[in-house]
Write a protein that holds these residues in place. Sequence first.
Motif, short mmCIF file in Angstrom:
data_model
loop_
_atom_site.label_atom_id
_atom_site.label_comp_id
_atom_site.label_asym_id
_atom_site.label_seq_id
_atom_site.Cartn_x
_atom_site.Cartn_y
_atom_site.Cartn_z
N PRO A 1 -0.42 2.00 -9.70
CA PRO A 1 0.35 1.99 -8.45
C PRO A 1 1.09 0.66 -8.29
CG PRO A 1 -1.90 2.73 -8.08
CD PRO A 1 -1.83 2.23 -9.48
N LYS A 2 2.27 0.75 -7.75
CA LYS A 2 3.08 -0.45 -7.54
C LYS A 2 2.79 -1.11 -6.19
CE LYS A 2 6.73 1.31 -10.52
NZ LYS A 2 6.07 2.52 -10.94
N SER A 3 2.23 -0.32 -5.25
CA SER A 3 1.87 -0.86 -3.95
C SER A 3 0.67 -0.09 -3.40
CB SER A 3 3.05 -0.74 -2.97
OG SER A 3 3.24 0.60 -2.60
N VAL A 4 0.08 -0.61 -2.33
CA VAL A 4 -1.08 0.04 -1.72
C VAL A 4 -0.72 1.42 -1.19
CG1 VAL A 4 -2.70 -0.14 0.21
CG2 VAL A 4 -2.16 -2.15 -1.13
N ARG A 5 0.51 1.62 -0.77
CA ARG A 5 0.94 2.92 -0.22
C ARG A 5 0.88 4.05 -1.25
NH1 ARG A 5 4.72 -0.55 2.45
NH2 ARG A 5 4.28 -0.56 4.67
N GLU A 6 0.88 3.72 -2.53
CA GLU A 6 0.84 4.74 -3.57
C GLU A 6 -0.58 5.21 -3.90
OE1 GLU A 6 2.99 3.45 -7.01
OE2 GLU A 6 4.82 3.10 -5.89
N PRO B 234 -4.05 7.14 -3.30
CA PRO B 234 -4.33 8.38 -2.56
C PRO B 234 -5.13 8.08 -1.30
CG PRO B 234 -5.74 8.22 -4.49
CD PRO B 234 -4.76 7.08 -4.57
N LEU B 235 -4.98 8.94 -0.29
CA LEU B 235 -5.76 8.79 0.93
C LEU B 235 -7.08 9.52 0.76
CD1 LEU B 235 -2.99 9.38 3.60
CD2 LEU B 235 -3.96 7.23 2.84
N GLY B 236 -8.18 8.90 1.12
CA GLY B 236 -9.49 9.54 1.02
C GLY B 236 -9.99 9.55 -0.40
N SER B 237 -10.64 10.65 -0.77
CA SER B 237 -11.21 10.76 -2.10
C SER B 237 -10.12 10.66 -3.16
CB SER B 237 -11.95 12.09 -2.24
OG SER B 237 -12.51 12.20 -3.51
N THR B 238 -10.43 10.06 -4.29
CA THR B 238 -9.42 9.86 -5.32
C THR B 238 -9.23 11.07 -6.22
OG1 THR B 238 -11.08 8.88 -6.77
CG2 THR B 238 -9.78 7.38 -5.42
N LEU C 108 -10.30 2.45 0.23
CA LEU C 108 -9.73 2.83 -1.06
C LEU C 108 -10.77 3.11 -2.14
CD1 LEU C 108 -6.74 0.34 -1.20
CD2 LEU C 108 -6.61 2.81 -0.88
N VAL C 109 -11.93 2.43 -2.08
CA VAL C 109 -12.93 2.59 -3.14
C VAL C 109 -14.01 3.61 -2.81
CG1 VAL C 109 -12.54 0.26 -4.05
CG2 VAL C 109 -14.37 0.65 -2.38
N CYS C 110 -14.08 4.10 -1.60
CA CYS C 110 -15.14 5.05 -1.21
C CYS C 110 -14.97 6.35 -2.01
CB CYS C 110 -15.09 5.36 0.28
SG CYS C 110 -16.34 6.55 0.79
#
Length: 99
Positions: A12-17, A19-23, A56-58
């Motif tokens: 990913p180039k930024s935090v916005r890229e 995924p939300l929640g589980s990866t 992000l890591v959960c």
Amino acid sequence: MDRPKVKKWEAPKSVREFPLGSTCASDHLTSINAGWRTFKPVIDHDKCVNCLRCFLVCPDGAIDKSGERLEIDYDYCKGCGICATECKLGAIEMVKEVK
């Protein structure tokens, strides 16, 4: 036989890229924790700066960021401690689960 679609991983180039929640998409809802957790994470909101690293890591997507502050959904938290380990400020502490 249909094979899963394979997509080449790109950093990913930024935090916005991220995924939300589980990866990982699993196409089913995660089971509610059946009560086998020994320790649970507790967020000290006085130390937390909302960097979202824990979110992000959960691995279970149990950290909710929809409100003004981060909250942990204990129905889905396994108590793995990844969030506490990754919190650089020590804002998450693993405490003994009380039955």
